[in-house]
Write a protein that holds these residues in place. Sequence first.
Motif, PDB file in Angstrom:
ATOM      1  N   LEU A 127       0.834  -1.211   0.000  1.00 34.07           N
ATOM      2  CA  LEU A 127       0.000   0.000   0.000  1.00 34.07           C
ATOM      3  C   LEU A 127       0.868   1.260   0.000  1.00 34.07           C
ATOM      4  N   ASN A 128       1.914   1.249   0.801  1.00 35.01           N
ATOM      5  CA  ASN A 128       2.832   2.403   0.809  1.00 35.01           C
ATOM      6  C   ASN A 128       3.524   2.559  -0.533  1.00 35.01           C
ATOM      7  N   ASP A 129       3.903   1.433  -1.128  1.00 35.49           N
ATOM      8  CA  ASP A 129       4.567   1.467  -2.439  1.00 35.49           C
ATOM      9  C   ASP A 129       3.644   2.034  -3.510  1.00 35.49           C
ATOM     10  N   LEU A 130       2.361   1.630  -3.472  1.00 35.40           N
ATOM     11  CA  LEU A 130       1.409   2.104  -4.485  1.00 35.40           C
ATOM     12  C   LEU A 130       1.289   3.621  -4.447  1.00 35.40           C
ATOM     13  N   LYS A 131       1.254   4.151  -3.223  1.00 39.17           N
ATOM     14  CA  LYS A 131       1.143   5.611  -3.047  1.00 39.17           C
ATOM     15  C   LYS A 131       2.315   6.313  -3.722  1.00 39.17           C
ATOM     16  N   ILE A 132       3.522   5.727  -3.561  1.00 38.85           N
ATOM     17  CA  ILE A 132       4.740   6.327  -4.145  1.00 38.85           C
ATOM     18  C   ILE A 132       4.767   6.088  -5.650  1.00 38.85           C
ATOM     19  N   MET A 133       4.443   4.862  -6.043  1.00 46.90           N
ATOM     20  CA  MET A 133       4.559   4.474  -7.455  1.00 46.90           C
ATOM     21  C   MET A 133       3.690   5.319  -8.370  1.00 46.90           C
ATOM     22  N   PHE A 134       2.501   5.691  -7.876  1.00 43.29           N
ATOM     23  CA  PHE A 134       1.578   6.446  -8.719  1.00 43.29           C
ATOM     24  C   PHE A 134       1.577   7.938  -8.384  1.00 43.29           C
ATOM     25  N   ASN A 135       2.655   8.378  -7.773  1.00 42.09           N
ATOM     26  CA  ASN A 135       2.800   9.801  -7.458  1.00 42.09           C
ATOM     27  C   ASN A 135       3.747  10.439  -8.474  1.00 42.09           C
ATOM     28  N   PHE A 136       3.177  11.151  -9.430  1.00 48.99           N
ATOM     29  CA  PHE A 136       3.972  11.807 -10.468  1.00 48.99           C
ATOM     30  C   PHE A 136       4.103  13.276 -10.096  1.00 48.99           C
ATOM     31  N   GLU A 137       5.234  13.625  -9.475  1.00 45.20           N
ATOM     32  CA  GLU A 137       5.373  14.945  -8.853  1.00 45.20           C
ATOM     33  C   GLU A 137       5.304  16.104  -9.836  1.00 45.20           C
ATOM     34  N   MET A 138       5.732  15.860 -11.058  1.00 46.15           N
ATOM     35  CA  MET A 138       5.757  16.954 -12.023  1.00 46.15           C
ATOM     36  C   MET A 138       4.387  17.202 -12.653  1.00 46.15           C
ATOM     37  N   ARG A 177      -2.020  15.943 -12.137  1.00 40.49           N
ATOM     38  CA  ARG A 177      -3.102  15.015 -12.452  1.00 40.49           C
ATOM     39  C   ARG A 177      -2.609  13.572 -12.384  1.00 40.49           C
ATOM     40  N   ASP A 178      -3.501  12.676 -11.938  1.00 40.54           N
ATOM     41  CA  ASP A 178      -3.165  11.252 -11.946  1.00 40.54           C
ATOM     42  C   ASP A 178      -3.102  10.758 -13.382  1.00 40.54           C
ATOM     43  N   ARG A 179      -2.209   9.813 -13.624  1.00 43.71           N
ATOM     44  CA  ARG A 179      -2.037   9.278 -14.974  1.00 43.71           C
ATOM     45  C   ARG A 179      -2.648   7.890 -15.143  1.00 43.71           C
ATOM     46  N   ALA A 180      -3.047   7.268 -14.041  1.00 41.24           N
ATOM     47  CA  ALA A 180      -3.611   5.921 -14.113  1.00 41.24           C
ATOM     48  C   ALA A 180      -4.808   5.812 -13.175  1.00 41.24           C
ATOM     49  N   ALA A 181      -5.682   4.873 -13.480  1.00 45.19           N
ATOM     50  CA  ALA A 181      -6.768   4.515 -12.564  1.00 45.19           C
ATOM     51  C   ALA A 181      -6.376   3.194 -11.915  1.00 45.19           C
ATOM     52  N   VAL A 182      -6.395   3.179 -10.595  1.00 47.26           N
ATOM     53  CA  VAL A 182      -6.000   1.972  -9.859  1.00 47.26           C
ATOM     54  C   VAL A 182      -7.195   1.515  -9.023  1.00 47.26           C
ATOM     55  N   LEU A 183      -7.712   0.322  -9.324  1.00 47.36           N
ATOM     56  CA  LEU A 183      -8.865  -0.210  -8.591  1.00 47.36           C
ATOM     57  C   LEU A 183      -8.413  -1.328  -7.654  1.00 47.36           C
ATOM     58  N   LEU A 184      -8.668  -1.134  -6.357  1.00 43.19           N
ATOM     59  CA  LEU A 184      -8.418  -2.183  -5.370  1.00 43.19           C
ATOM     60  C   LEU A 184      -9.760  -2.834  -5.048  1.00 43.19           C
ATOM     61  N   ALA A 185      -9.873  -4.130  -5.300  1.00 43.87           N
ATOM     62  CA  ALA A 185     -11.132  -4.836  -5.063  1.00 43.87           C
ATOM     63  C   ALA A 185     -10.904  -5.964  -4.072  1.00 43.87           C
ATOM     64  N   GLY A 186     -11.837  -6.115  -3.128  1.00 43.01           N
ATOM     65  CA  GLY A 186     -11.663  -7.187  -2.153  1.00 43.01           C
ATOM     66  C   GLY A 186     -12.791  -7.243  -1.151  1.00 43.01           C
ATOM     67  N   LEU A 187     -12.578  -8.011  -0.101  1.00 43.79           N
ATOM     68  CA  LEU A 187     -13.557  -8.141   0.964  1.00 43.79           C
ATOM     69  C   LEU A 187     -13.607  -6.854   1.784  1.00 43.79           C
ATOM     70  N   PRO A 188     -14.699  -6.628   2.546  1.00 47.82           N
ATOM     71  CA  PRO A 188     -14.864  -5.357   3.265  1.00 47.82           C
ATOM     72  C   PRO A 188     -13.722  -4.994   4.219  1.00 47.82           C
ATOM     73  N   GLN A 189     -12.940  -5.987   4.701  1.00 45.47           N
ATOM     74  CA  GLN A 189     -11.854  -5.641   5.628  1.00 45.47           C
ATOM     75  C   GLN A 189     -10.765  -4.789   4.970  1.00 45.47           C
ATOM     76  N   LEU A 190     -10.799  -4.705   3.637  1.00 44.25           N
ATOM     77  CA  LEU A 190      -9.862  -3.823   2.939  1.00 44.25           C
ATOM     78  C   LEU A 190      -9.996  -2.390   3.446  1.00 44.25           C
ATOM     79  N   ASN A 191     -11.231  -1.957   3.705  1.00 40.71           N
ATOM     80  CA  ASN A 191     -11.454  -0.598   4.213  1.00 40.71           C
ATOM     81  C   ASN A 191     -10.872  -0.410   5.610  1.00 40.71           C
ATOM     82  N   SER A 192     -10.901  -1.461   6.416  1.00 39.18           N
ATOM     83  CA  SER A 192     -10.312  -1.384   7.761  1.00 39.18           C
ATOM     84  C   SER A 192      -8.809  -1.146   7.668  1.00 39.18           C
ATOM     85  N   THR A 193      -8.169  -1.836   6.733  1.00 42.52           N
ATOM     86  CA  THR A 193      -6.735  -1.652   6.511  1.00 42.52           C
ATOM     87  C   THR A 193      -6.437  -0.219   6.090  1.00 42.52           C
ATOM     88  N   LEU A 194      -7.265   0.298   5.191  1.00 39.92           N
ATOM     89  CA  LEU A 194      -7.020   1.649   4.663  1.00 39.92           C
ATOM     90  C   LEU A 194      -7.281   2.740   5.707  1.00 39.92           C
TER      91      LEU A 194
END
Length: 267
Positions: A139-150, A153-170
Motif C-alpha cells: 500500500l505504501n509502495d502504491l502511493k509512491i509508485m503512482f505519485n507523479f510529482e511533475m 493530475r493522476d495518470r492511471a486509474a488503480v482499482l483495489l477490489a476485495g472483501l470489506p476488511q480492505l477498508n479497515s486496513t485503509l
Amino acid sequence: MVYTARYGLEFNPFLKNSKEILVSTKEHKEVTFRLDYLAKTKGFGILTGGAGRGKTTAIRSWASSLNPSLYKVIYSSLSTLTVNDFYRNLAEELGAQPSFRKPDNFRVIQDEISRLALEKKKTPVIIIDEANYINNAILNDLKIMFNFEMDSRDRAAVLLAGLPQLNSTLRLGIHEPLRQRIVMNYNLDGLTKEEGRLYISEKMKGAGCNQPIFEENAIEAILNAADGTPRIINKLCNASLLVGDSNQINLIDAGIVMQAINDSELG
C-alpha cells in the motif's frame, strides 16, 4: 448434462464455467457508473463486497466494455502473487521488461505509465483483485509508485477490489496519504428479493428456457437461504436441478430446495 433437457435449458446457467449471462440489476448499474467515473477521473478506487457478491463478475464485465484505444487494462490478483512477483507482473503487463530489483521495477512501471498516458494518450487501468490480502508495504509502495510529482493530475486509474476488511486496513493512520487520493469507494450489498427473482429468471431465459422450473415457494426458499449472495443462489439453483432430476420432478418445489440446501451444507 442430461438434466438440463428435463428443464428446457440449452445449458446450465448456474454453473461457474457456463456461458456468462449478465443480469443488469440496479446494483450492477451503480457499480458500472462508479467504475466509469474512476476511469475518467483517474486515481484510486475501492470496490468491496462479501464473498460471492459478484465483484469479479462486475469488474470483468466493465473492463471488457472499455475502449482499448483509450484504456489499457491490467489485472492481477494478490492472492496468487508474492510482493516481488506483483511488481514484475505489473511491469510485464504494461509492456515493459521487468527487472529483478524492486527499485528498478518501480522506475520501469512509472516510465511505462508515463509513456502510455503522455505519448499514446491511453489511461492505464490497473485492477488489483483480492486486495484484502494486500500488506502495508505494498500500500505504501502504491502511493509512491503512482505519485507523479511533475504532474498534478493522476495518470492511471488503480482499482483495489476485495472483501470489506480492505477498508479497515485503509483506515490505519499510516495510509492517510493514500486514502486522500481515493476518488471512488463502493461496497456491493446483496441482491434484494426482487433482484434475486430477476437474477434467477434472467439466467434461465439466457439459457433458452421457456418453461417454469421453480415454484414460487421454491424461489422464496432459495432467496432466503442465499441472503442476497449471487454465488449461493447459483449453487442452490444448480443443486435443486440435480435433486429434481434425480427424483424425476419437472417443477421444483420448496421440498426439493430444502433437500438441495441440506446437500449443499447450508442448512
